[in-house]
Design a protein around this motif. Structure first.
Motif, PDB file in Angstrom:
ATOM      1  N   ALA A 192      14.830  27.790  12.133  1.00  0.00           N
ATOM      2  CA  ALA A 192      13.474  27.771  11.904  1.00  0.00           C
ATOM      3  C   ALA A 192      12.940  28.804  12.795  1.00  0.00           C
ATOM      4  CB  ALA A 192      12.913  26.474  12.587  1.00  0.00           C
ATOM      5  N   LYS A 193      13.353  29.164  14.521  1.00  0.00           N
ATOM      6  CA  LYS A 193      12.671  30.009  15.181  1.00  0.00           C
ATOM      7  C   LYS A 193      13.215  31.463  14.439  1.00  0.00           C
ATOM      8  CE  LYS A 193      11.827  27.675  19.270  1.00  0.00           C
ATOM      9  NZ  LYS A 193      12.642  26.605  19.488  1.00  0.00           N
ATOM     10  N   ARG A 194      14.549  31.508  14.122  1.00  0.00           N
ATOM     11  CA  ARG A 194      15.032  32.773  13.610  1.00  0.00           C
ATOM     12  C   ARG A 194      14.063  33.458  12.398  1.00  0.00           C
ATOM     13  NH1 ARG A 194      19.831  31.671  12.160  1.00  0.00           N
ATOM     14  NH2 ARG A 194      21.085  32.136  14.094  1.00  0.00           N
TER      15      ARG A 194
ATOM     16  N   GLU B 106       9.907  36.549  10.203  1.00  0.00           N
ATOM     17  CA  GLU B 106       8.422  36.499   9.385  1.00  0.00           C
ATOM     18  C   GLU B 106       7.446  37.539  10.081  1.00  0.00           C
ATOM     19  OE1 GLU B 106       5.284  36.323   7.114  1.00  0.00           O
ATOM     20  OE2 GLU B 106       7.489  35.897   6.367  1.00  0.00           O
ATOM     21  N   THR B 107       7.603  37.263  11.634  1.00  0.00           N
ATOM     22  CA  THR B 107       6.699  38.076  12.282  1.00  0.00           C
ATOM     23  C   THR B 107       6.941  39.520  12.170  1.00  0.00           C
ATOM     24  OG1 THR B 107       6.688  36.232  13.889  1.00  0.00           O
ATOM     25  CG2 THR B 107       6.068  38.640  14.825  1.00  0.00           C
TER      26      THR B 107
ATOM     27  N   LEU C 225       4.707  44.703  10.079  1.00  0.00           N
ATOM     28  CA  LEU C 225       5.165  45.976   9.242  1.00  0.00           C
ATOM     29  C   LEU C 225       4.167  45.893   8.083  1.00  0.00           C
ATOM     30  CD1 LEU C 225       8.919  45.851   9.124  1.00  0.00           C
ATOM     31  CD2 LEU C 225       7.601  47.533  10.452  1.00  0.00           C
ATOM     32  N   GLU C 226       3.545  44.797   7.626  1.00  0.00           N
ATOM     33  CA  GLU C 226       2.816  44.540   6.435  1.00  0.00           C
ATOM     34  C   GLU C 226       1.488  45.336   6.852  1.00  0.00           C
ATOM     35  OE1 GLU C 226       2.240  41.210   3.167  1.00  0.00           O
ATOM     36  OE2 GLU C 226       2.179  40.502   5.388  1.00  0.00           O
ATOM     37  N   ARG C 227       0.933  45.235   7.893  1.00  0.00           N
ATOM     38  CA  ARG C 227      -0.189  45.883   8.495  1.00  0.00           C
ATOM     39  C   ARG C 227      -0.377  47.167   7.968  1.00  0.00           C
ATOM     40  NH1 ARG C 227      -0.706  43.538  14.022  1.00  0.00           N
ATOM     41  NH2 ARG C 227      -1.405  45.524  14.527  1.00  0.00           N
TER      42      ARG C 227
END
Length: 527
Positions: A422-424, A429-430, A435-437
């Motif tokens: 889950a943390k990975r 995702e982070t 990068l999406e910004r």
């Protein structure tokens, strides 16, 4: 149980282990390299997690590989091909960007656009850093003398160090003293005013360290990265054809040509000690191999706390190795794309995709990312260094498709509650949302991603704590203190057992100096 007799056994087929073995074989010795994985290369390997998409799994640029090693081992003949990385682009939050190109005048114009003052300062800063890097370079090739010892070898070493010190001007000496103790932030604030420039430059000072730009000592890490050179071109970073596995494959090929026996799936359980000296190794499968000397190219914790029984080493030494700081702080996200993501600051396919994209808008941004790591979290807005290897080397992805390698800080090894799936996923995702910004269409083009945490680096590459340098490049862990005081000369308290990995002098990066120098010291002792 088989008994094979060698002159030397090297534990670990990372680049340092292979280089040490090649130099020993070149001197006519019978050498075996033992690697616990099914591939050679240690942390410099190329993997294919999705069919057709190939990645440099961990380490991803070549910059510090010593030119004399490339020559001595004839690596180009064995397939080493280094492709230069032509640029670094830092996207800014206002939609603009800062770029450094491989053309000096273009870079100067680009800086001028943002800050005429910084454009003026930049050339002088480059000269000062290049001088400092050149001044420190002789130390990299020096076996660290023990300042507390009166042996002839150490006195000679100290004399060499003294002569070298005398060759520097007063100004250079002060500069080096300052650089060794300063923070990257203090150094850069002295020179520049433009935040994205300082942010991007400071990133070189924190790579692979559990420190922020404001931590003392980070100016030296910046200098360590400044020494990168390819074919003698100072500060050139490069990308190896076929990924970083291409580097270690070339070294392995050269070693085999010199007669080195490389065994994979050969995990070493223990260094065998007979009559008070290392006399071989016992493998996990029960085999025992004998040798006159054993060289470990694993990290310091494995080399001294795992492979050797504590009773064979002085208590003080064991304690120093236990205290050696080796917490990993970097993660890696490898992404497979159906097409190139479009960056708002430079739309369309362009030169941006051929170089590095650095998410480092300011030093404060990176320091905040570090704050979260200090308290056991991964950074929610991380520093990311992204490159598209498939733009430089088309063989890395299917036609029209691409791969990207993202080096990420900070992802602490000892994350609160430990790393799990889950943390990975959350960490991956982070990275994507950060990068999406700057590239809003990035998600629609992802066909696969591989997220690597420091825990994964530890499990896969066998590096304790997942630290890419086998131990942080801190002042108290450098030169004659690496990996422990009195034992920085590639020898260890156990006779016949040597140490030549990134955890030894002069430290990490795909440099190879530790492997080469360890082999040279073994040969000196042989005489």
């Amino acid at each position: 149980m088989t008994h094979n007799q060698y002159d030397a056994i090297v534990i670990g087929a990372g680049h340092n282990g292979l280089i040490a073995a090649a130099y020993l074989a070149r001197a006519g010795k019978k050498v075996a390299v033992l690697e616990r994985r099914e591939v050679v290369g240690g942390a410099a390997v190329t993997a294919e997690p999705f069919p057709g998409y190939r990645f440099s799994q961990f380490s991803y640029v070549v910059s510090l590989l010593r030119p004399e090693i490339i020559r001595d081992l004839e690596l180009p003949k064995h397939g080493l091909k280094i492709l230069p990385l032509p640029s670094t682009v830092t996207p800014m939050d206002n939609g603009d960007y800062l770029a450094a190109w491989d053309d000096h005048d273009l870079t100067r114009q680009e800086l001028y656009r943002h800050s005429p003052r910084d454009a003026e300062a930049s050339d002088e800063y480059g000269r000062v850093m290049a001088r400092a890097a050149k001044a420190i370079k002789p130390i990299i090739g020096l076996v660290p003398p023990d300042p507390s010892s009166l042996s002839l070898r150490d006195l000679k070493g100290l004399l060499k160090l003294g002569q070298y010190g005398k060759s520097l001007s007063e100004k250079e000496l002060y500069q080096i003293a300052k650089l060794l103790t300063q923070s990257a932030a203090d150094l850069l604030n002295d020179w520049f005013e433009f935040d994205p420039l300082k942010g991007t430059k400071s990133a070189s000072g924190i790579i692979g360290t559990f420190l922020g730009p404001h931590s003392p000592g980070t100016a030296y890490v910046l200098l360590h990265h400044y020494m990168g050179e390819i074919d003698g071109a100072f500060r050139a970073w490069g990308f190896c054809k076929n990924g970083n596995g291409g580097v270690t494959q070339a070294i392995a090929s050269s070693a085999r040509a010199l007669g080195v026996e490389i065994r994979t799936n050969a995990a070493v359980e223990q260094v065998v000690v007979r009559g008070g000296r290392a006399s071989g190794v016992a493998l996990a499968n029960g085999d025992e191999l004998r040798a006159k000397v054993v060289i470990s190219a694993a990290d310091p914790k494995r080399s001294f706390l795992q492979f050797v029984e504590g009773k064979h080493l002085p208590d003080e030494f064991v304690q120093q190795i236990k205290n050696f700081r080796i917490r990993g702080s970097s993660g890696k996200v490898n992404i497979a794309f159906s097409g190139l993501p479009d960056f708002t600051c430079l739309p369309g396919e362009g030169p941006l995709h051929r170089g590095a994209v650095s998410i480092s808008p300011s030093m404060e941004y990176i320091e905040r990312a570090y704050d979260e790591a200090k308290y056991g979290q991964f950074a929610k807005q991380p520093y990311i260094d992204m490159i598209f290897p498939s733009m430089i080397d088309r063989d890395m992805a299917p036609p029209g498709h691409h791969v990207a390698s993202c080096f990420v800080q900070y992802a602490p090894y000892d994350i609160e509650g430990g790393w799990d799936d889950a943390k990975r996923d959350a960490f991956g995702e982070t990275v994507i949302s950060t990068l999406e910004r700057y590239a809003p269409d990035i998600r629609s083009k992802i066909v696969g991603k591989q997220v690597i945490t420091p825990k994964d680096i530890e499990q896969i590459a066998g590096i304790t704590g997942g630290n890419i340098f086998h131990g942080e490049l801190l002042l108290h862990q450098l030169f004659f203190l690496r990996p422990a005081p009195q034992w920085a000369d590639f020898r260890t308290p156990l006779p016949g057992y040597y140490f030549g990995a990134s955890g030894a002098h002069p430290g990490g990066g795909v440099m190879g100096a530790a492997g080469k120098m360890a082999a040279q010291e073994v040969l000196k002792d042989w005489k």
